[in-house]
Write a protein that holds these residues in place. Structure first.
Motif: not given
Ligand code: CO8
Length: 257
Positions: A108, A65, A67-68
């Motif tokens: 998500g 989902a 995060i921001k």
């Molecule tokens: N949300 C928003 N933006 C994201 C997300 C995310 N989940 N994942 C990646 N991005 C963005 C990054 O912020 C970045 O943006 P910017 O270039 O503007 O800084 C861009 O995507 C690229 O990401 P990275 O530079 O971090 O890319 P990497 O290849 O270095 O890393 C990862 C990839 C490992 C996937 C890393 O991005 C990461 O850890 N992402 C978050 C993963 C995470 O924690 N997911 C769970 C989110 S919470 C959730 O899903 C709860 C769901 C429950 C819903 C409840 C209601 C029903």
């Protein structure tokens, strides 16, 4: 309807949705989820669509989902905001749903893939519930569906430590049904979707309903539901056509009645 966060098309009975937020690794924003549900409703209403394929890109199915978007939300915002209902709406789709997953399927993203009926993964797919790393826990069914798919120990391992598993581990544990090379993912998933799309649509929906019942009921109740749904197929033209075609040694043509 025109969409911004997803790309949509229909081909040979298969409705396809591709997430289109590559700059955010297809993070599942409210807009994306709203558009996904709208597209799924269009596919539901379109009798030409008999199977649905949901995919991302090579790098990410969806990294979770957004995060921001959620970081300043309070519990009441989450409770009343209707975001969860969008996930429930995906679960309510009666046509078969295939997730074609390459790259990250986290949080998500993993939960959405698990709501789908079949997951086809590329060799580069990674699955995880990393919410623990950001102080949360899964909220779109992850603790329940992952546990049912891979068992308690691995689900605990993944949810408590944030461990990611590979496509091969996902295959070994039954989370996904097939693993294919990344360049073949879409073609293989489409091939499967097209194979499904030529079956009787009513039988497909009844079969899906019966399998999903196994997650809700004890065995004897599930078997009773299955029997009722199985008997119901005998009321359809498609079942008559299927049995006749078999005995006449020809291919069946299913009309969905
Ligand atoms: N949300 C928003 N933006 C994201 C997300 C995310 N989940 N994942 C990646 N991005 C963005 C990054 O912020 C970045 O943006 P910017 O270039 O503007 O800084 C861009 O995507 C690229 O990401 P990275 O530079 O971090 O890319 P990497 O290849 O270095 O890393 C990862 C990839 C490992 C996937 C890393 O991005 C990461 O850890 N992402 C978050 C993963 C995470 O924690 N997911 C769970 C989110 S919470 C959730 O899903 C709860 C769901 C429950 C819903 C409840 C209601 C029903």
């Amino acid at each position: 309807m025109s969409y911004k966060a997803i790309l949509v098309n229909v081909e040979a009975g298969v409705g396809c949705v591709q997430f289109n937020r590559p700059e955010a690794l297809n993070a599942l924003s409210r807009q994306l989820m709203t558009e996904l549900v709208a597209a799924l409703r269009e596919f539901t209403a379109d009798s030409e669509v008999r199977c649905i394929l949901i995919t991302g890109n090579d790098k990410a199915f969806a990294a979770g989902a957004d995060i921001k978007e959620m970081m300043e939300a309070g519990a009441v915002d989450m409770y009343l905001g209707g975001f969860s209902a969008l996930w429930d709406a995906v679960y309510e789709v009666k046509k078969p749903l295939i997730a074609a997953v390459s790259g990250y399927a986290f949080g998500g993203g993993c939960e959405l893939a698990m709501i789908c009926d079949i997951i086809v993964a590329s060799e580069t797919a990674q699955f995880g519930q990393p919410e623990i790393n950001i102080g949360g826990i899964p909220g779109a069914g992850g603790t329940q569906r992952l546990t049912r798919a891979v068992g308690k120990s691995l689900a605990m391992d993944m949810v408590l430590s944030g461990r990611r598993i590979t496509a091969q581990e996902a295959l070994a544990t039954g989370l996904v049904s097939r693993v294919v090379p990344v360049e073949a993912l879409l073609a293989e998933a489409m091939k499967l979707a097209k194979e499904i799309a030529v079956k009787s649509p009513v039988a497909l929906q009844l079969a899906k309903e019966a399998i999903l019942e196994s997650f809700e009921s004890p065995l004897s109740a599930g078997v009773r539901v299955e029997r009722t749904l199985s008997h119901l197929t005998f009321a359809t033209d498609d079942q008559k056509e299927g049995m006749r075609a078999f005995s006449e040694k020809r291919k069946p043509f299913f009309k969905g009645k």
